[in-house]
Design an enzyme around this catalytic site. Structure first.
Site, PDB file in Angstrom:
ATOM      1  CD1 TRP A  62      -2.403  -2.084   1.648  1.00  0.00           C
ATOM      2  CD2 TRP A  62      -3.054  -0.970  -0.171  1.00  0.00           C
ATOM      3  NE1 TRP A  62      -3.465  -2.757   1.088  1.00  0.00           N
ATOM      4  CE2 TRP A  62      -3.883  -2.098  -0.022  1.00  0.00           C
ATOM      5  CE3 TRP A  62      -3.263  -0.122  -1.268  1.00  0.00           C
ATOM      6  CZ2 TRP A  62      -4.915  -2.400  -0.916  1.00  0.00           C
ATOM      7  CZ3 TRP A  62      -4.298  -0.418  -2.158  1.00  0.00           C
ATOM      8  CH2 TRP A  62      -5.101  -1.539  -1.981  1.00  0.00           C
ATOM      9  CG  ASP A 107      -2.938   3.816   4.391  1.00  0.00           C
ATOM     10  OD1 ASP A 107      -3.941   3.668   5.119  1.00  0.00           O
ATOM     11  OD2 ASP A 107      -2.816   3.251   3.272  1.00  0.00           O
ATOM     12  CE  LYS A 110      -8.534  -2.988   4.131  1.00  0.00           C
ATOM     13  NZ  LYS A 110      -8.034  -1.985   3.207  1.00  0.00           N
TER      14      LYS A 110
END
Ligand SMILES: *Cc1c(COP(=O)(O)O)cnc(C)c1O
Length: 367
Positions: A105, A174, A198
């Protein structure tokens, strides 16, 4: 298998949410607060949604102890939209930004940012993620607009267990797969982004926490829907927000609060992941985790079976389904198995998984 019985869901995202919250939402789905209308049928400018918007911001502030000089925003476009927005909003300051690439990511975020300015990697990208270079080896640019990193690499299972030192450069993080799973000092950050799907809600909303002094300098080309300054001014209702997602997220956050808040989630995360990693140690190489011990994720636990025996891993997944355990397949880019242990995954869920793993080893491991 399955039916109305609750599945053991180890998915990486969208992921398991507290059953209790889903029931609560179900109970008022057709008539929100006895209005005769579903919340999803109501205006985002009406009093019901306005309250949800306010309450959701307030509980995030409460749970994470967000200082007054930060804004909490709700946006769309997911984690990927948010890391593009980071560049569009913050890269203008000096035209260059630092990225710590520790996995999938952060790698994607760095690539996205190259569309909008100069991107420097603070250490070379590893061929295979699994470690984080010591901070003494990071090459930080004092002129960077920000230093970007991903707290927990969901795909790879690599997590920071500390907050990096950015030497005064705004730190951007993030936290899509780790927000509300550990206590963090928000004042160390310039900006935090987190997709909800999530740990804290359904897909569709991304939370942005941003220090106010970083607002006000978006690129000219930045779309209004991605413009932090504009969204802050409009109190996250510039256009139609993902009303249902924000609503469910608010309920999940209330559930976190009822269950002891972020520190309780943190303790539980440690316990669940340690049990699973210990199981691998005890398996004498039947189950192996490719990640350095000091950066292993408490949220996403990737492992291989029989040294990466794909047939055996396939069988493991088939058998797991028979025991009502789902979404254990590793990300398509890395293979193997991945068990995600987000807040709604219980200690009992993890114990069931471990019991299954031990049984599987007895039956299929070397005798
Ligand atoms: C899931 C995830 C993303 C991507 O989120 P999307 O909503 O699919 O764009 C980004 N970063 C991290 C850490 C993630 O876990």
């Amino acid at each position: 298998m399955g039916g109305s019985q609750s599945a053991l869901n180890f998915g990486a995202g969208p992921a398991k949410l507290p059953r209790e919250v889903l029931q609560e939402v179900q109970g008022e789905f057709l008539s929100y607060k006895n209005s005769g209308m579903s919340l999803i049928e109501m205006s985002h400018r009406g009093k019901e949604y306005s309250k949800i918007n306010t309450d959701a911001q307030a509980i995030i502030r409460e749970l994470l102890d967000v200082p007054n000089n930060y804004k909490v925003l709700f946006m769309q476009g997911g984690g990927c939209g948010a890391f593009a927005a980071v560049a569009l909003n913050l890269l203008n300051r000096t035209g260059t930004a630092d990225y710590a690439v520790t996995g999938t990511w952060s790698g994607k975020a760095a690539k996205e940012a190259t569309k909008y300015g100069d991107v420097k990697l603070v250490f070379p990208k590893a061929d295979k993620p699994g470690s984080i270079p010591d901070q003494s080896e990071w090459k930080l640019n004092p002129n960077a607009s920000y230093l970007y990193y991903c707290d927990n690499e969901t795909v790879d299972g690599v997590e920071f267990h500390y907050i990096p030192e950015s030497n005064g450069v705004p730190l951007v993080c993030d936290m899509s797969s780790s927000i509300m799973t550990k206590k963090i000092d928000i004042s160390k950050f310039g900006c935090i982004i987190a997709g909800a799907q999530k740990n804290i809600g359904p897909a569709g909303v991304v939370v942005v926490i941003i220090r106010e002094d970083l607002l006000g300098d978006p690129m000219k080309c930045c779309p209004s829907v991605f413009d932090f300054t504009h969204i802050a001014k409009e109190n996250s209702v510039h256009n139609t927000p993902a009303t249902f997602s924000v609503y469910v997220m608010e309920r999940v956050l209330q559930w976190i609060k009822r269950n002891g808040g972020v520190s309780a989630m943190e303790n539980q995360a440690k316990e669940k992941s340690s049990l699973l990693y210990d199981t691998m140690v005890k398996s004498h190489g039947f189950y192996t985790c490719p990640i350095d011990e000091n950066v292993r994720s408490r949220m996403n636990v990737p492992f291989r079976i029989g040294g990466g025996d794909e047939k055996l891993e396939e069988l493991f997944l088939v058998k797991a389904e028979e025991y009502n355990m789902h979404q254990l397949k590793g990300h398509r880019s890395v293979g193997g198995i991945r068990a995600s242990l987000y807040n709604a995954v219980t200690l009992d869920d993890v114990k069931s998984l471990i019991k299954f793993m031990e049984g599987f080893q007895k039956e299929h491991g070397p005798k």
